[in-house]
Design a protein around this motif. Sequence first.
Motif, PDB file in Angstrom:
ATOM      1  N   SER A  55      -1.168   4.488  10.725  1.00 25.41           N
ATOM      2  CA  SER A  55       0.170   4.223  11.249  1.00 25.41           C
ATOM      3  C   SER A  55       1.089   3.729  10.141  1.00 25.41           C
ATOM      4  O   SER A  55       2.231   3.403  10.404  1.00 25.41           O
ATOM      5  N   TYR A  56       0.568   3.659   8.920  1.00 24.51           N
ATOM      6  CA  TYR A  56       1.325   3.152   7.767  1.00 24.51           C
ATOM      7  C   TYR A  56       1.843   1.734   8.032  1.00 24.51           C
ATOM      8  O   TYR A  56       2.944   1.371   7.632  1.00 24.51           O
ATOM      9  N   ASN A  57       1.036   0.970   8.784  1.00 27.68           N
ATOM     10  CA  ASN A  57       1.312  -0.437   9.114  1.00 27.68           C
ATOM     11  C   ASN A  57       2.504  -0.618  10.044  1.00 27.68           C
ATOM     12  O   ASN A  57       2.906  -1.753  10.315  1.00 27.68           O
ATOM     13  N   GLN A  58       3.059   0.469  10.553  1.00 29.56           N
ATOM     14  CA  GLN A  58       4.266   0.352  11.371  1.00 29.56           C
ATOM     15  C   GLN A  58       3.977  -0.153  12.785  1.00 29.56           C
ATOM     16  O   GLN A  58       4.896  -0.556  13.499  1.00 29.56           O
TER      17      GLN A  58
ATOM     18  N   LEU B 132       2.405  -2.820  13.298  1.00 29.76           N
ATOM     19  CA  LEU B 132       2.306  -4.279  13.182  1.00 29.76           C
ATOM     20  C   LEU B 132       3.631  -4.991  13.449  1.00 29.76           C
ATOM     21  O   LEU B 132       3.645  -6.193  13.724  1.00 29.76           O
ATOM     22  N   HIS B 133       4.750  -4.251  13.359  1.00 27.98           N
ATOM     23  CA  HIS B 133       6.056  -4.880  13.551  1.00 27.98           C
ATOM     24  C   HIS B 133       7.085  -3.796  13.885  1.00 27.98           C
ATOM     25  O   HIS B 133       7.083  -2.723  13.268  1.00 27.98           O
ATOM     26  N   PRO B 134       7.998  -4.042  14.831  1.00 29.76           N
ATOM     27  CA  PRO B 134       8.994  -3.024  15.197  1.00 29.76           C
ATOM     28  C   PRO B 134       9.978  -2.694  14.079  1.00 29.76           C
ATOM     29  O   PRO B 134      10.623  -1.636  14.108  1.00 29.76           O
ATOM     30  N   GLY B 135      10.070  -3.598  13.089  1.00 28.95           N
ATOM     31  CA  GLY B 135      10.982  -3.343  11.967  1.00 28.95           C
ATOM     32  C   GLY B 135      10.265  -2.850  10.729  1.00 28.95           C
ATOM     33  O   GLY B 135      10.837  -2.862   9.633  1.00 28.95           O
ATOM     34  N   ALA B 136       9.024  -2.387  10.894  1.00 31.93           N
ATOM     35  CA  ALA B 136       8.255  -1.892   9.746  1.00 31.93           C
ATOM     36  C   ALA B 136       8.622  -0.442   9.459  1.00 31.93           C
ATOM     37  O   ALA B 136       8.552   0.410  10.346  1.00 31.93           O
ATOM     38  N   LEU B 137       9.007  -0.181   8.211  1.00 35.66           N
ATOM     39  CA  LEU B 137       9.421   1.164   7.814  1.00 35.66           C
ATOM     40  C   LEU B 137       8.847   1.521   6.448  1.00 35.66           C
ATOM     41  O   LEU B 137       8.606   0.648   5.616  1.00 35.66           O
ATOM     42  N   LEU B 138       8.648   2.810   6.231  1.00 33.01           N
ATOM     43  CA  LEU B 138       8.335   3.332   4.899  1.00 33.01           C
ATOM     44  C   LEU B 138       9.614   3.983   4.375  1.00 33.01           C
ATOM     45  O   LEU B 138      10.203   4.826   5.057  1.00 33.01           O
ATOM     46  N   ILE B 139      10.039   3.575   3.183  1.00 28.41           N
ATOM     47  CA  ILE B 139      11.292   4.083   2.625  1.00 28.41           C
ATOM     48  C   ILE B 139      11.035   4.723   1.266  1.00 28.41           C
ATOM     49  O   ILE B 139      10.490   4.083   0.359  1.00 28.41           O
ATOM     50  N   ASN B 140      11.435   5.995   1.136  1.00 30.34           N
ATOM     51  CA  ASN B 140      11.433   6.655  -0.170  1.00 30.34           C
ATOM     52  C   ASN B 140      12.790   6.423  -0.828  1.00 30.34           C
ATOM     53  O   ASN B 140      13.822   6.773  -0.257  1.00 30.34           O
TER      54      ASN B 140
END
Length: 305
Positions: free
Chosen positions: A263-266, A268-276
Amino acid sequence: MRKRTEQEWIRLLKESKELDPDPEYVRKTREKILSEARKSPSSIRKRSWKTIWPTIMAVCLAAVLAITVLNYQVPISQPSSPTSSHPEPVSKPIQVNKDTEVFIYNTHSWESFETKKINGYNRKKNVQTVAKSLGHYLTQESVPTTIDDTNYTKLLMEKDIDFQDSYELSRKSVQKAVQAYPKVQLVLDIHRDDTIGKKEKTTIKIDGKNAAKIQFFVSNTHPSYEENLKVAEQLDRILNKMYPGISRGILKEDERPYHDPVSYNQDLHPGALLINIGGVENTLKEEERTTKILATAIKHALNEQ
Protein backbone atom coordinates in the motif's frame (compact mmCIF):
# COMPACT_ATOMS: atom_id res chain seq x y z
CA MET A 1 116.44 12.06 52.10
CA ARG A 2 115.32 8.57 51.25
CA LYS A 3 111.61 7.95 51.04
CA ARG A 4 110.22 5.31 53.36
CA THR A 5 108.63 2.27 51.89
CA GLU A 6 105.05 1.23 52.55
CA GLN A 7 106.24 -1.60 54.80
CA GLU A 8 108.33 0.84 56.89
CA TRP A 9 105.35 3.18 57.46
CA ILE A 10 103.25 0.26 58.62
CA ARG A 11 105.94 -0.84 61.05
CA LEU A 12 106.26 2.71 62.49
CA LEU A 13 102.49 2.94 63.04
CA LYS A 14 102.49 -0.35 64.89
CA GLU A 15 105.38 0.72 67.16
CA SER A 16 104.05 4.26 67.88
CA LYS A 17 102.30 5.17 71.17
CA GLU A 18 98.58 6.03 71.33
CA LEU A 19 97.98 9.68 70.47
CA ASP A 20 96.95 11.99 73.33
CA PRO A 21 95.38 15.12 71.64
CA ASP A 22 95.61 18.55 73.24
CA PRO A 23 92.44 19.36 75.33
CA GLU A 24 92.09 22.81 73.74
CA TYR A 25 92.15 21.20 70.29
CA VAL A 26 89.42 18.76 71.34
CA ARG A 27 87.22 21.61 72.68
CA LYS A 28 87.46 23.72 69.54
CA THR A 29 86.86 20.72 67.32
CA ARG A 30 83.73 19.81 69.31
CA GLU A 31 82.34 23.36 69.07
CA LYS A 32 82.94 23.42 65.31
CA ILE A 33 81.11 20.14 64.84
CA LEU A 34 78.10 21.36 66.89
CA SER A 35 78.01 24.61 64.94
CA GLU A 36 77.94 22.75 61.64
CA ALA A 37 75.24 20.46 62.99
CA ARG A 38 72.97 23.43 63.77
CA LYS A 39 73.31 24.69 60.17
CA SER A 40 72.60 21.31 58.57
CA PRO A 41 68.71 21.21 58.75
CA SER A 42 68.36 24.34 56.55
CA SER A 43 70.71 23.01 53.90
CA ILE A 44 69.05 19.61 54.01
CA ARG A 45 65.65 21.23 53.48
CA LYS A 46 66.95 23.15 50.49
CA ARG A 47 68.49 20.08 48.97
CA SER A 48 65.38 18.00 49.76
CA TRP A 49 63.01 20.53 48.09
CA LYS A 50 65.13 20.57 44.96
CA THR A 51 65.07 16.78 44.95
CA ILE A 52 61.35 16.19 45.47
CA TRP A 53 59.99 19.08 43.29
CA PRO A 54 60.15 17.05 40.04
CA THR A 55 58.44 14.17 41.82
CA ILE A 56 55.59 16.41 43.00
CA MET A 57 55.06 17.73 39.45
CA ALA A 58 54.99 14.19 38.05
CA VAL A 59 52.38 13.11 40.62
CA CYS A 60 50.16 16.11 39.81
CA LEU A 61 50.34 15.41 36.08
CA ALA A 62 49.46 11.76 36.66
CA ALA A 63 46.43 12.82 38.74
CA VAL A 64 45.14 15.12 36.00
CA LEU A 65 45.47 12.35 33.43
CA ALA A 66 43.69 9.89 35.70
CA ILE A 67 40.74 12.26 36.24
CA THR A 68 40.45 12.85 32.49
CA VAL A 69 40.39 9.13 31.75
CA LEU A 70 37.84 8.40 34.47
CA ASN A 71 35.51 11.14 33.21
CA TYR A 72 35.56 9.81 29.65
CA GLN A 73 32.77 7.34 29.04
CA VAL A 74 33.35 4.77 26.33
CA PRO A 75 30.16 4.20 24.32
CA ILE A 76 28.87 0.67 24.59
CA SER A 77 27.18 -0.74 21.53
CA GLN A 78 23.81 -2.35 22.14
CA PRO A 79 23.09 -5.69 20.52
CA SER A 80 20.37 -5.71 17.90
CA SER A 81 17.18 -7.56 18.63
CA PRO A 82 17.05 -11.00 16.99
CA THR A 83 13.26 -11.22 17.15
CA SER A 84 12.54 -9.19 13.98
CA SER A 85 13.13 -10.46 10.46
CA HIS A 86 13.96 -6.90 9.36
CA PRO A 87 16.09 -4.55 11.48
CA GLU A 88 14.66 -1.38 12.89
CA PRO A 89 15.70 1.84 11.10
CA VAL A 90 18.88 3.05 12.76
CA SER A 91 18.70 6.80 12.13
CA LYS A 92 16.77 9.41 14.08
CA PRO A 93 14.86 12.30 12.52
CA ILE A 94 17.16 15.27 11.94
CA GLN A 95 14.37 17.53 13.19
CA VAL A 96 11.97 16.76 16.03
CA ASN A 97 8.83 18.76 16.71
CA LYS A 98 5.91 17.43 18.74
CA ASP A 99 3.60 19.81 16.87
CA THR A 100 4.61 18.27 13.53
CA GLU A 101 2.02 18.65 10.79
CA VAL A 102 4.14 17.31 7.93
CA PHE A 103 6.30 14.19 8.17
CA ILE A 104 8.76 13.56 5.29
CA TYR A 105 10.77 10.45 4.48
CA ASN A 106 12.42 8.65 1.54
CA THR A 107 11.81 4.92 1.09
CA HIS A 108 14.17 4.84 -1.91
CA SER A 109 16.70 7.18 -0.35
CA TRP A 110 19.35 7.04 -3.08
CA GLU A 111 17.11 7.77 -6.09
CA SER A 112 19.32 10.28 -7.82
CA PHE A 113 19.32 13.11 -10.35
CA GLU A 114 21.44 14.46 -13.18
CA THR A 115 21.86 10.98 -14.65
CA LYS A 116 20.75 8.94 -17.66
CA LYS A 117 20.20 5.73 -15.69
CA ILE A 118 16.76 4.54 -14.62
CA ASN A 119 18.16 2.91 -11.51
CA GLY A 120 20.85 5.51 -11.01
CA TYR A 121 21.78 5.91 -7.37
CA ASN A 122 23.91 8.69 -5.96
CA ARG A 123 24.85 9.15 -2.30
CA LYS A 124 24.80 12.96 -2.57
CA LYS A 125 22.51 14.05 -5.41
CA ASN A 126 19.42 12.15 -4.31
CA VAL A 127 15.87 12.48 -3.01
CA GLN A 128 17.06 12.90 0.57
CA THR A 129 18.57 16.22 -0.49
CA VAL A 130 15.20 17.17 -2.00
CA ALA A 131 13.37 16.15 1.19
CA LYS A 132 15.62 18.40 3.26
CA SER A 133 15.00 21.26 0.86
CA LEU A 134 11.23 20.78 1.16
CA GLY A 135 11.54 20.69 4.94
CA HIS A 136 13.56 23.91 4.87
CA TYR A 137 10.91 25.79 2.90
CA LEU A 138 8.06 24.38 4.99
CA THR A 139 9.81 25.73 8.08
CA GLN A 140 10.02 29.12 6.38
CA GLU A 141 6.25 28.86 5.84
CA SER A 142 5.87 28.22 9.60
CA VAL A 143 4.65 24.66 9.01
CA PRO A 144 5.92 22.34 11.80
CA THR A 145 7.86 19.65 9.97
CA THR A 146 9.83 16.55 10.84
CA ILE A 147 12.23 14.87 8.40
CA ASP A 148 13.15 11.24 8.83
CA ASP A 149 16.70 10.96 7.46
CA THR A 150 16.92 7.17 7.71
CA ASN A 151 18.95 5.87 4.76
CA TYR A 152 16.81 2.86 3.85
CA THR A 153 18.78 1.99 0.71
CA LYS A 154 22.02 1.84 2.68
CA LEU A 155 20.30 -0.27 5.32
CA LEU A 156 19.08 -2.71 2.67
CA MET A 157 22.58 -3.11 1.30
CA GLU A 158 24.20 -3.53 4.70
CA LYS A 159 21.69 -6.16 5.82
CA ASP A 160 21.42 -7.87 2.41
CA ILE A 161 17.65 -7.34 2.27
CA ASP A 162 15.72 -7.51 -1.01
CA PHE A 163 14.94 -4.13 -2.57
CA GLN A 164 11.26 -5.03 -2.74
CA ASP A 165 11.22 -5.03 1.06
CA SER A 166 12.09 -1.33 1.26
CA TYR A 167 8.57 -0.44 2.33
CA GLU A 168 8.66 -2.92 5.19
CA LEU A 169 11.52 -0.88 6.63
CA SER A 170 10.04 2.57 6.06
CA ARG A 171 6.64 1.36 7.29
CA LYS A 172 8.02 1.03 10.81
CA SER A 173 9.14 4.66 10.77
CA VAL A 174 5.75 5.84 9.52
CA GLN A 175 3.94 3.85 12.22
CA LYS A 176 6.10 5.48 14.89
CA ALA A 177 5.59 8.94 13.37
CA VAL A 178 1.79 8.61 13.34
CA GLN A 179 1.88 7.72 17.04
CA ALA A 180 4.51 10.32 17.98
CA TYR A 181 2.93 13.27 16.14
CA PRO A 182 -0.84 13.40 16.81
CA LYS A 183 -1.19 16.66 14.84
CA VAL A 184 0.39 15.30 11.64
CA GLN A 185 -1.67 16.07 8.52
CA LEU A 186 0.62 14.93 5.72
CA VAL A 187 3.00 11.96 5.52
CA LEU A 188 5.05 12.43 2.36
CA ASP A 189 7.31 9.83 0.76
CA ILE A 190 9.49 11.79 -1.71
CA HIS A 191 10.63 10.05 -4.92
CA ARG A 192 11.49 11.01 -8.50
CA ASP A 193 10.29 9.76 -11.90
CA ASP A 194 12.49 7.21 -13.67
CA THR A 195 11.64 8.34 -17.21
CA ILE A 196 14.72 8.51 -19.45
CA GLY A 197 15.23 10.67 -22.54
CA LYS A 198 12.18 12.84 -21.96
CA LYS A 199 13.28 15.56 -19.58
CA GLU A 200 10.59 17.84 -20.97
CA LYS A 201 8.06 15.47 -19.40
CA THR A 202 9.35 16.27 -15.91
CA THR A 203 10.35 19.91 -16.46
CA ILE A 204 8.48 23.22 -16.67
CA LYS A 205 9.55 26.83 -17.25
CA ILE A 206 8.66 29.19 -14.43
CA ASP A 207 9.74 32.83 -14.66
CA GLY A 208 12.25 31.86 -17.34
CA LYS A 209 13.89 29.12 -15.29
CA ASN A 210 13.53 25.35 -15.34
CA ALA A 211 11.71 23.69 -12.46
CA ALA A 212 10.79 20.08 -11.83
CA LYS A 213 7.21 18.92 -12.32
CA ILE A 214 5.30 17.11 -9.59
CA GLN A 215 3.29 13.89 -9.81
CA PHE A 216 1.21 12.24 -7.09
CA PHE A 217 0.78 8.50 -6.70
CA VAL A 218 -2.15 6.99 -4.82
CA SER A 219 -2.45 3.30 -4.03
CA ASN A 220 -5.92 1.76 -4.00
CA THR A 221 -4.85 -1.42 -2.24
CA HIS A 222 -6.51 -0.49 1.05
CA PRO A 223 -10.14 0.30 1.90
CA SER A 224 -9.66 3.96 2.85
CA TYR A 225 -7.59 5.01 -0.17
CA GLU A 226 -10.22 7.59 -1.18
CA GLU A 227 -9.11 9.76 1.76
CA ASN A 228 -5.57 9.80 0.38
CA LEU A 229 -6.96 10.56 -3.08
CA LYS A 230 -8.80 13.64 -1.78
CA VAL A 231 -5.58 15.05 -0.32
CA ALA A 232 -3.71 14.45 -3.59
CA GLU A 233 -6.49 16.14 -5.58
CA GLN A 234 -6.37 19.15 -3.26
CA LEU A 235 -2.61 19.63 -3.67
CA ASP A 236 -2.85 19.05 -7.44
CA ARG A 237 -5.52 21.76 -7.71
CA ILE A 238 -3.60 24.31 -5.62
CA LEU A 239 -0.31 23.75 -7.49
CA ASN A 240 -1.81 24.11 -10.96
CA LYS A 241 -3.65 27.22 -9.84
CA MET A 242 -0.33 28.72 -8.76
CA TYR A 243 1.62 27.55 -11.83
CA PRO A 244 -0.48 25.83 -14.49
CA GLY A 245 1.14 22.57 -15.58
CA ILE A 246 3.54 22.18 -12.67
CA SER A 247 1.55 19.17 -11.48
CA ARG A 248 1.33 16.23 -13.84
CA GLY A 249 -1.72 14.97 -12.00
CA ILE A 250 -2.40 11.86 -9.99
CA LEU A 251 -1.23 8.40 -10.96
CA LYS A 252 -3.65 5.77 -9.67
CA GLU A 253 -2.68 2.17 -9.30
CA ASP A 254 -4.74 -0.34 -11.25
CA GLU A 255 -7.54 -2.02 -9.32
CA ARG A 256 -6.26 -4.87 -7.19
CA PRO A 257 -7.68 -6.89 -4.28
CA TYR A 258 -7.52 -5.02 -1.00
CA HIS A 259 -5.57 -7.84 0.63
CA ASP A 260 -2.51 -6.88 -1.44
CA PRO A 261 0.07 -5.88 1.22
CA VAL A 262 1.77 -3.23 -0.93
CA SER A 263 0.00 0.00 0.00
CA TYR A 264 3.14 2.18 0.00
CA ASN A 265 2.31 2.97 3.66
CA GLN A 266 -0.75 4.95 2.59
CA ASP A 267 -3.07 2.79 4.70
CA LEU A 268 -1.36 4.16 7.84
CA HIS A 269 -2.66 7.73 7.49
CA PRO A 270 -5.27 9.50 5.29
CA GLY A 271 -2.69 12.16 4.41
CA ALA A 272 -0.01 9.69 3.32
CA LEU A 273 1.13 10.27 -0.26
CA LEU A 274 3.93 9.25 -2.60
CA ILE A 275 5.19 12.26 -4.55
CA ASN A 276 7.50 12.23 -7.57
CA ILE A 277 9.40 15.52 -7.84
CA GLY A 278 11.09 15.74 -11.23
CA GLY A 279 12.96 12.87 -12.83
CA VAL A 280 16.40 11.37 -13.19
CA GLU A 281 17.55 14.05 -15.65
CA ASN A 282 16.48 17.05 -13.60
CA THR A 283 19.10 19.01 -11.67
CA LEU A 284 19.10 19.63 -7.95
CA LYS A 285 18.62 23.33 -8.63
CA GLU A 286 15.44 22.55 -10.58
CA GLU A 287 14.32 20.31 -7.74
CA GLU A 288 14.92 23.05 -5.19
CA ARG A 289 12.82 25.56 -7.09
CA THR A 290 9.93 23.14 -7.05
CA THR A 291 10.24 22.29 -3.34
CA LYS A 292 9.78 25.97 -2.54
CA ILE A 293 6.59 26.05 -4.62
CA LEU A 294 5.34 22.78 -3.10
CA ALA A 295 5.92 24.12 0.41
CA THR A 296 3.73 27.12 -0.36
CA ALA A 297 1.03 24.85 -1.80
CA ILE A 298 1.11 22.65 1.30
CA LYS A 299 0.72 25.73 3.49
CA HIS A 300 -2.41 26.71 1.52
CA ALA A 301 -3.78 23.18 1.74
CA LEU A 302 -3.37 23.04 5.51
CA ASN A 303 -5.10 26.39 5.85
CA GLU A 304 -8.07 25.04 3.89
CA GLN A 305 -8.62 22.17 6.29
